[in-house]
Design a protein around this motif. Structure first.
Motif: not given
Length: 493
Positions: A87-97, A343-360
């Motif tokens: 059960k996900s925390s549902g931080t991007t919307n009110a409904r749990s997944k 080489s090798p494939f390493r990543v950093k988490i940069t955010g969420r596709t739904k967690h951002f501010i783009n009002a302007f």
């Protein structure tokens, strides 16, 4: 643990081979499921066929299938029996997944990730004291599934703990009964009481809730820091939220320890910090998981372009798409990453596709926000507890901007300096934000609220979101969170 290291090195050196093997295995095992028959998996031989036939899916797209699985139907998305759901925390919307968790995902992904974490501790710290004591796990809780007898759901950490083999249970604390307690406040007290007399050498959890537990332990014992309680304590394994804003606070709570980042979610275990001197994570490629990536510019398109590992580039933001052994097919997990190494494939988490501010049109992502708030803390001697931010909408007589609500463990030397550095750093790391801030034409300087300690805890409590896997949403493109928290502050503090 050391025997696993050559296999990790194999997928580091032969990523394409390993990912092709994962792809073939997943399609073959699912060819007789309802989903596999719908998209003719038995005829798929190449990734291009898979890409053409199978749509990219959100949780909402898969929910009709998952709902049937919650009601006991089998062989829908995956071939083996599914009795457990994360059960996900549902931080991007009110409904749990509710994310299906198969035995294959438990064994070949989550458990393998846990074992690999231990292996990489040994590789990085050959003289480790890790196994002299126990690891403190700050986890969630489980509940019976009301839709179908004999099935269960809960935080992914709780699902994993429930199924851990005996040797792993021996290495961890507190007791399983305490770890799975549903009331978080009671659990903190019980965990502290059980853990204080033990020789704890490590801790694993979300930084925010681990801080709550550590502070409570120090209150009970009167110790100045955790090393006075557990002299052999040496490493904190963290995930779920960015750690850098909490680093200074952890250094004061547990001085001299090491840190390891993991990338573990309800949908699977994706990455591990294989080199503790770096600040990125190794993408784990043999976890019954096949990866695709959507360039950020394509995310909102109806039919976005997807890339495989051999096509990605350094320092570009991508949304992650996974197919795994629980029947999540071309599934958007909602995270964005950038590759720091190919080489090798390493990543950093940069955010969420739904967690951002783009009002302007400023497109501020979580990585921007965390870089800016860390710089502001460093410049003013502040220590962070929690934060969230959102837009101030344009009004008929007012300009737009961003509003930040921040809870400090130690206040900044100057709030004005803090706000200035926050703003300047955002302008440095985000050219779109900088353009909108030019001469205050579209955006004014951020408004920053310093709220009393305990504010975010009370807000989460009111929302029924207290738990080890619950995270404060860092950014939102609306004012829902801002207004709720500010109303709480005005009424309670």
């Amino acid at each position: 643990m050391k025997r696993r290291w050559p296999k990790i090195k194999h997928f580091m050196q032969h990523p394409d081979e390993v990912q092709k093997r994962m792809f073939t295995k997943l399609v073959e095992l699912a060819k007789n499921t309802e989903w596999g028959k719908k998209y003719h998996y038995k005829d798929i031989r190449r990734f291009e066929q898979f890409q053409e036939r199978v749509p990219i899916s959100s949780y909402e797209d898969l929910y009709p299938y998952i709902e049937r699985m919650l009601k006991g139907e089998q062989n829908v998305l995956w071939s083996s029996k599914i009795n457990w759901f994360a059960k996900s925390s549902g931080t991007t919307n009110a409904r749990s997944k509710f994310i299906p968790v198969s035995r294959e995902t438990l064994q070949k992904c989550h458990f393998r990730g846990g074992r690999d974490m231990l292996s990489l501790v040994v590789v990085n710290k050959p003289d480790t004291r890790f196994f002299r004591g126990k690891g403190l796990s700050v986890g969630g809780s489980l509940s019976p599934n009301p839709h179908w007898q004999g099935t269960y759901y809960g935080d992914v950490s709780a699902v994993i703990m429930h199924h851990m083999p005996r040797w792993a249970q021996y290495l961890r604390a507190p007791s399983l009964e305490t770890a799975l307690m549903p009331n978080w406040e009671e659990k903190i007290e019980a965990m502290a009481a059980e853990a204080i007399p033990l020789n704890i050498t490590s801790a694993l959890g979300v930084p925010t809730w681990t801080i709550v537990l550590f502070k409570r332990i120090l209150e009970i014992t009167g110790a100045k820091h955790i090393k006075e309680v557990w002299p052999d304590f040496e490493i904190f394994v963290h995930g779920a939220v960015a750690f850098q804003p909490y680093r200074e606070l952890f250094d004061s709570l547990a001085p001299g320890i090491s840190y390891m980042e993991t990338y573990n979610a309800s949908e699977g275990f994706f990455g591990l910090q294989d080199d503790l001197s770096r600040d990125d994570m190794l993408l784990m490629l043999d976890y019954d998981m096949f990866y695709e990536f959507i360039p950020l510019s394509e995310v909102d398109k109806e039919h976005p372009q997807t890339l495989t590992l051999d096509q990605v580039e350094l320092d570009k933001n991508y949304a992650i798409i996974i197919s795994n052994s629980s029947g999540l097919w071309r599934y958007k997990i909602g995270d964005t990453v950038k590759f720091t190494s190919l080489s090798p494939f390493r990543v950093k988490i940069t955010g969420r596709t739904k967690h951002f501010i783009n009002a302007f049109g400023e497109e501020v992502i979580i990585e921007n926000a965390e870089t800016a708030i860390t710089a502001a803390c460093n410049a003013t001697g502040a220590v962070l507890n929690n934060f969230t931010a959102g837009p101030i909408y344009l009004g008929s007589q007012s300009k737009g901007g961003h509003e930040w609500i921040i809870e400090f463990a130690e206040n900044p030397s100057s709030m004005d300096t803090f706000s200035t550095v926050l703003d300047q750093t955002l302008r440095e790391v985000n050219s779109d934000y900088d353009a909108k801030r030019h001469l205050d034409m579209a955006l004014i300087k951020p408004v920053v609220h310093n709220v009393p300690e305990g504010t975010f805890y009370e807000w989460l409590k009111q929302r029924g979101k207290i738990g080890g896997q619950i995270k404060v949403p860092r950014l939102a493109n609306s004012r829902v969170y801002l207004d709720e928290i500010l109303n709480l502050v005005n009424s309670r503090f």
